[in-house]
Design a protein around this motif. Sequence first.
Motif, mmCIF file in Angstrom:
data_model
loop_
_atom_site.group_PDB
_atom_site.id
_atom_site.type_symbol
_atom_site.label_atom_id
_atom_site.label_comp_id
_atom_site.label_asym_id
_atom_site.label_seq_id
_atom_site.Cartn_x
_atom_site.Cartn_y
_atom_site.Cartn_z
ATOM 1 N N LYS A 184 -10.226 -1.398 3.483
ATOM 2 C CA LYS A 184 -10.302 -0.378 2.585
ATOM 3 C C LYS A 184 -10.078 -0.479 1.299
ATOM 4 O O LYS A 184 -10.047 0.221 0.413
ATOM 5 C CB LYS A 184 -9.565 0.797 3.122
ATOM 6 C CG LYS A 184 -9.692 1.513 4.548
ATOM 7 C CD LYS A 184 -11.303 1.827 4.829
ATOM 8 C CE LYS A 184 -11.235 2.534 6.309
ATOM 9 N NZ LYS A 184 -12.790 3.337 6.343
ATOM 10 N N LEU B 133 -7.180 -1.042 0.014
ATOM 11 C CA LEU B 133 -6.115 -0.449 -0.256
ATOM 12 C C LEU B 133 -4.604 -1.467 -0.251
ATOM 13 O O LEU B 133 -3.470 -0.982 -0.461
ATOM 14 C CB LEU B 133 -5.839 0.777 0.960
ATOM 15 C CG LEU B 133 -6.646 1.727 0.988
ATOM 16 C CD1 LEU B 133 -6.410 2.544 1.834
ATOM 17 C CD2 LEU B 133 -6.681 2.570 -0.356
ATOM 18 N N ALA C 159 0.947 -1.032 -0.006
ATOM 19 C CA ALA C 159 -0.001 0.092 -0.091
ATOM 20 C C ALA C 159 0.791 1.156 -0.037
ATOM 21 O O ALA C 159 2.182 1.089 0.226
ATOM 22 C CB ALA C 159 -0.948 0.114 1.224
ATOM 23 N N ASP D 112 -1.258 5.854 3.186
ATOM 24 C CA ASP D 112 -2.277 5.027 3.668
ATOM 25 C C ASP D 112 -1.897 3.967 4.769
ATOM 26 O O ASP D 112 -2.544 3.883 5.684
ATOM 27 C CB ASP D 112 -2.710 3.992 2.359
ATOM 28 C CG ASP D 112 -3.298 4.965 1.510
ATOM 29 O OD1 ASP D 112 -3.964 5.867 1.745
ATOM 30 O OD2 ASP D 112 -3.295 4.484 0.074
ATOM 31 N N LEU E 173 -6.201 -1.886 6.130
ATOM 32 C CA LEU E 173 -5.922 -1.675 4.794
ATOM 33 C C LEU E 173 -6.797 -2.600 3.752
ATOM 34 O O LEU E 173 -7.165 -2.098 2.855
ATOM 35 C CB LEU E 173 -4.432 -1.697 4.360
ATOM 36 C CG LEU E 173 -3.581 -0.425 4.869
ATOM 37 C CD1 LEU E 173 -2.173 -1.032 4.986
ATOM 38 C CD2 LEU E 173 -3.731 0.878 4.207
ATOM 39 N N LYS F 130 -15.190 -5.221 3.944
ATOM 40 C CA LYS F 130 -14.655 -4.697 2.572
ATOM 41 C C LYS F 130 -15.843 -4.468 1.779
ATOM 42 O O LYS F 130 -16.099 -3.493 1.070
ATOM 43 C CB LYS F 130 -13.685 -5.471 2.040
ATOM 44 C CG LYS F 130 -12.972 -4.851 0.772
ATOM 45 C CD LYS F 130 -11.868 -5.792 0.092
ATOM 46 C CE LYS F 130 -11.239 -4.923 -1.187
ATOM 47 N NZ LYS F 130 -10.118 -5.644 -1.567
#
Length: 310
Positions: free
Chosen positions: A44, A46, A18, A22, A41, A220
Amino acid sequence: MANVTAAMVKELREKTAAGMMDCKNALNETGGDIEAAVDWLRKKGLAKAAKKAGRTAAEGLVALSAEGQKGVAVEVNSETDFVARNPEFQEMASAIAGVALGVGDDVATIEAAAYPGGGTVAEKIQATIATIGENMTLRRAALQAVSNGVVGSYVHGQVAPGLGKIAVLVALESEGKAEPLLALGKQIAMHVAATNPQGLDAASIDPAIVARERDVLAAKAREGGKPENVVEKIVESGVKTFYKEATLLEQVFVMDPDGKKTVAQAVKAAEAEVGAPIKVTGFVRLALGEGVEKDETDFAAEVAAAAGQG
């Protein structure tokens, strides 16, 4: 707010691929907890991947000894790769694997066992430390055995017979012909070396790992605004994909020239040549230094400190 350091951001970037900001935001949100930040992460969307393998920093060798229906792998660590290339160290690692083949994979039992030529394994390690002048340890060992069949093996990064950076053993239960069974076992062992599966099949995966995967998938999906009935379907589909990627028998067999057969299908197809049913009952994969971190040295800072500038 946690004190998020550059080293923490670097570690999280290596685990997830990532972006820097972030990663920093994820660490701030999770109080500096690396694993929680990985999940943050992923939720998200990411993180490209959550790399499970620990950083491999320890030096030394993994040694493998296999004979018919039993095989064992051991990891013998040294401080430097230079010592790992020493013939005396290599001879010792190989001999320890041979001892383990006879006494099992408990480290304390191996250390207390007789070493070829005299003394115990522990005494041989201490004598080699005194001779070479570098610390060494027998870190771990793993064994596979079958009542009928063979244990296939493979050593990756081999520097001498049975010695290298990754050692794999695969147990195949079968009453069929030994020669084609061994060939299949070696192919599957090479596959394991390449893919590092987390378990043999779905039942062998730690339920906590699956629960964590479900949580990430659900979070997610909800983050993307999906309704609950759709979230459930996405989670189930995602778990199936996880099993295909994480379990040996469901992975696509890297040795299949067409890239279509799973390992389980390849095993089934091999039964015709072997002349009997085949069951993969287990595997072990020892990678040198797995899960061990070596302190990183800032050479410039050391020089500055020695000069009285640090």
